[in-house]
Enzyme design. Structure first.
Site, PDB file in Angstrom:
ATOM      1  N   GLY A  19       0.831  -1.206   0.000  1.00  0.00           N
ATOM      2  CA  GLY A  19       0.000   0.000   0.000  1.00  0.00           C
ATOM      3  C   GLY A  19       0.858   1.245   0.000  1.00  0.00           C
ATOM      4  O   GLY A  19       1.978   1.230   0.519  1.00  0.00           O
ATOM      5  N   LYS A  84      -0.762  -6.396  -5.505  1.00  0.00           N
ATOM      6  CA  LYS A  84      -1.370  -7.559  -6.165  1.00  0.00           C
ATOM      7  C   LYS A  84      -0.381  -8.376  -6.983  1.00  0.00           C
ATOM      8  O   LYS A  84      -0.779  -9.245  -7.740  1.00  0.00           O
ATOM      9  CB  LYS A  84      -2.508  -7.103  -7.057  1.00  0.00           C
ATOM     10  CG  LYS A  84      -3.719  -6.681  -6.276  1.00  0.00           C
ATOM     11  CD  LYS A  84      -4.943  -6.671  -7.143  1.00  0.00           C
ATOM     12  CE  LYS A  84      -5.964  -5.737  -6.584  1.00  0.00           C
ATOM     13  NZ  LYS A  84      -5.524  -4.330  -6.671  1.00  0.00           N
ATOM     14  N   GLY A 125       6.405  -2.542   3.504  1.00  0.00           N
ATOM     15  CA  GLY A 125       6.044  -3.082   4.810  1.00  0.00           C
ATOM     16  C   GLY A 125       6.469  -4.531   4.985  1.00  0.00           C
ATOM     17  O   GLY A 125       7.408  -5.000   4.325  1.00  0.00           O
ATOM     18  N   GLY A 127       5.180  -7.422   4.090  1.00  0.00           N
ATOM     19  CA  GLY A 127       5.146  -8.247   2.875  1.00  0.00           C
ATOM     20  C   GLY A 127       6.338  -7.947   1.983  1.00  0.00           C
ATOM     21  O   GLY A 127       7.021  -8.864   1.490  1.00  0.00           O
ATOM     22  N   ILE A 149       1.779   2.643   7.429  1.00  0.00           N
ATOM     23  CA  ILE A 149       1.043   3.466   8.402  1.00  0.00           C
ATOM     24  C   ILE A 149       0.708   2.625   9.630  1.00  0.00           C
ATOM     25  O   ILE A 149       0.466   3.155  10.694  1.00  0.00           O
ATOM     26  CB  ILE A 149      -0.250   4.076   7.806  1.00  0.00           C
ATOM     27  CG1 ILE A 149      -1.249   2.987   7.393  1.00  0.00           C
ATOM     28  CG2 ILE A 149       0.053   5.002   6.654  1.00  0.00           C
ATOM     29  CD1 ILE A 149      -2.672   3.499   7.213  1.00  0.00           C
ATOM     30  N   ASP A 150       0.698   1.286   9.475  1.00  0.00           N
ATOM     31  CA  ASP A 150       0.276   0.401  10.576  1.00  0.00           C
ATOM     32  C   ASP A 150       1.308   0.321  11.714  1.00  0.00           C
ATOM     33  O   ASP A 150       0.969  -0.099  12.813  1.00  0.00           O
ATOM     34  CB  ASP A 150       0.033  -1.023  10.059  1.00  0.00           C
ATOM     35  CG  ASP A 150      -0.997  -1.068   8.940  1.00  0.00           C
ATOM     36  OD1 ASP A 150      -1.791  -0.118   8.832  1.00  0.00           O
ATOM     37  OD2 ASP A 150      -0.999  -2.046   8.174  1.00  0.00           O
ATOM     38  N   MET A 192      -7.454   2.290  10.503  1.00  0.00           N
ATOM     39  CA  MET A 192      -6.755   1.148   9.894  1.00  0.00           C
ATOM     40  C   MET A 192      -5.738   0.544  10.862  1.00  0.00           C
ATOM     41  O   MET A 192      -5.672   0.937  12.024  1.00  0.00           O
ATOM     42  CB  MET A 192      -6.069   1.602   8.610  1.00  0.00           C
ATOM     43  CG  MET A 192      -7.009   1.782   7.445  1.00  0.00           C
ATOM     44  SD  MET A 192      -6.083   2.241   5.964  1.00  0.00           S
ATOM     45  CE  MET A 192      -7.290   1.871   4.695  1.00  0.00           C
TER      46      MET A 192
HETATM   47  O1  F6P Z   1      -1.208  -1.888   5.499  1.00  0.00           O
HETATM   48  C1  F6P Z   1      -1.695  -0.619   5.272  1.00  0.00           C
HETATM   49  C2  F6P Z   1      -3.181  -0.627   5.100  1.00  0.00           C
HETATM   50  O2  F6P Z   1      -3.594   0.697   4.914  1.00  0.00           O
HETATM   51  C3  F6P Z   1      -3.960  -1.306   6.237  1.00  0.00           C
HETATM   52  O3  F6P Z   1      -4.050  -0.486   7.371  1.00  0.00           O
HETATM   53  C4  F6P Z   1      -5.257  -1.612   5.548  1.00  0.00           C
HETATM   54  O4  F6P Z   1      -5.933  -2.715   6.134  1.00  0.00           O
HETATM   55  C5  F6P Z   1      -4.810  -1.985   4.171  1.00  0.00           C
HETATM   56  O5  F6P Z   1      -3.562  -1.361   3.956  1.00  0.00           O
HETATM   57  C6  F6P Z   1      -5.775  -1.533   3.086  1.00  0.00           C
HETATM   58  O6  F6P Z   1      -5.325  -2.034   1.876  1.00  0.00           O
HETATM   59  P1  F6P Z   1      -5.933  -1.612   0.456  1.00  0.00           P
HETATM   60  O7  F6P Z   1      -5.351  -0.270   0.111  1.00  0.00           O
HETATM   61  O8  F6P Z   1      -5.469  -2.672  -0.456  1.00  0.00           O
HETATM   62  O9  F6P Z   1      -7.409  -1.526   0.616  1.00  0.00           O
END
Ligand code: F6P
Length: 371
Positions: A19, A84, A125, A127, A149-150, A192
């Site tokens: 992300g 993805k 992050g 991953g 951000i997590d 989030m």
């Molecule tokens: O890992 C960062 C994050 O923003 C999480 O807090 C959230 O669950 C996820 O990504 C959302 O992912 P996406 O942008 O694929 O909806």
């Protein structure tokens, strides 16, 4: 006649994966500025994580001073990103058209070397750093930079993007407090964080929430009802709740939606509405409203703190490349910029310690975790 020898410059590849997150551009600029000073390296960027490497022809751009000037104040990533096409779980169609996931990290490491790159800095992050580790294990010289951000990446006290997200969440929370007070309502704000409650915990303390619900501490709905009732005892009160998207009741499950094709992640989100229903069913009479903050937390310009953190990460990551400190991630530990093995950063996620001082401090401030 003086003979001037032109040394061939080494080639560094940068990728931003997973992300997006405020501060990605500041890292890119930090790397490029430091590389320019070294005079020995040319820096390139792969578009959309490593998709740029797979593209035919490769979608890889030179990161010139013109391209990177002033980008540290800009949100998102100039290289774009995706969650993805994880090379560890790369989506491919089988003969029946069904999606299956295969490990393509060995091929990716070989392709990057074929393209003439001497080193890679992978910004991402948990991953992405698992990908960094796999690429390094396949012989590619890689340095990782911790983004999310997590704030759930192990090995570093903080990831860039986190402080910006907390500030955005806190600003939103402050706005919900005044409307909750005016209408004597219960306001639920969902933030989030996936399986970690860092954003929720920091926002609850910064904003002065009555209730904070995080994945690390499953809540008891009856305890929440009691806490809410206590706020309405002396007349018409109001309650502000922060809930992390991954929070769940005792003996309950996380609220999730199906992931998208090509992604191995389930999508979180919607727990605010679930909690609202649970509270109503448990007898809460006050009006309840729900706000799901969503991707606002990831957008816009990085805070000053995140610009500093991200810029310093960029400079340090490049210096690690120069020093040959591969298989490592730059980290912020005890107020210092250090190197940690990718292994330590990817073994498990860093979550909130329910017995740690920040939770204790929140309790001391009167915040209920519903236990
Ligand atoms: O890992 C960062 C994050 O923003 C999480 O807090 C959230 O669950 C996820 O990504 C959302 O992912 P996406 O942008 O694929 O909806």
């Amino acid at each position: 006649m003086e003979l001037i020898l032109q040394m061939k410059k080494k080639k560094l590849l940068i990728a931003t994966g997973g992300g997006d997150c405020p501060g990605l551009n500041a890292v890119i600029r930090g790397i490029c500025k430091r590389a320019k000073k070294s005079k020995e390296w040319e820096v390139y960027g792969s578009k959309e994580a490593f998709n740029g490497v797979w593209s035919e022809p490769p979608y890889i751009i030179p990161l010139t001073p013109k391209r990177t000037a002033g980008i540290h104040v800009k949100g998102g990533t100039i290289l774009k990103t995706t969650n993805k096409s994880d090379p560890l779980h790369f989506p491919v169609k089988d003969e029946f058209g069904n999606i299956k996931f295969v490990d393509k990290t060995k091929d990716l490491a070989a392709k990057i070397q074929e393209l003439g790159f001497d080193a890679v800095i992978n910004i991402g992050g948990d991953g992405s750093q698992r990908i960094s580790k796999a690429l390094f294990d396949h012989g590619l010289p890689v340095v990782g930079v911790p983004k999310t951000i997590d704030n759930d990446l192990a090995g570093t006290d903080m990831t860039f993007g986190f402080q910006t997200a907390v500030q955005i969440a806190t600003d939103s929370f402050d706005k919900l407090v005044t409307t909750a007070e005016s209408h004597h309502r219960v306001m639920i704000m969902e933030v989030m964080g996936r399986d970690a409650g860092w954003i929720a915990l920091h926002t609850a303390i910064a904003g002065g929430a009555e209730i904070c619900l995080i994945p690390e501490i499953p809540y008891d709905i009856e305890k929440l009802v009691k806490r809410i009732e206590s706020r309405y005892e002396k007349g018409r009160g109001f309650v502000n709740i922060v809930i992390a998207e991954g929070a769940k009741p005792k003996d309950g499950t996380v609220v999730s939606r199906e992931g998208e094709v090509g992604s191995k992640h389930v999508k979180l989100g919607g727990v605010a509405f679930e909690l609202s229903n649970q509270l109503k069913e448990a007898g809460v009479r006050a009006e309840i409203r729900e706000t799901v903050l969503g991707h606002v937390q990831r957008g816009g310009t990085p805070s000053a703190f995140d610009r500093v953190l991200a810029s310093a990460f960029g400079v340090k990551a490049f210096e690690m490349v120069m020093d040959g400190a591969f298989g490592k991630m730059v980290a912020f530990v005890n107020n210092d910029f250090v190197e940690v093995p990718l292994e330590a950063a990817t073994k498990e996620n860093k979550v909130v310690n329910p017995d740690g001082f920040l939770v204790k401090a929140a309790k001391g401030l009167g915040i209920s975790f519903g236990i």
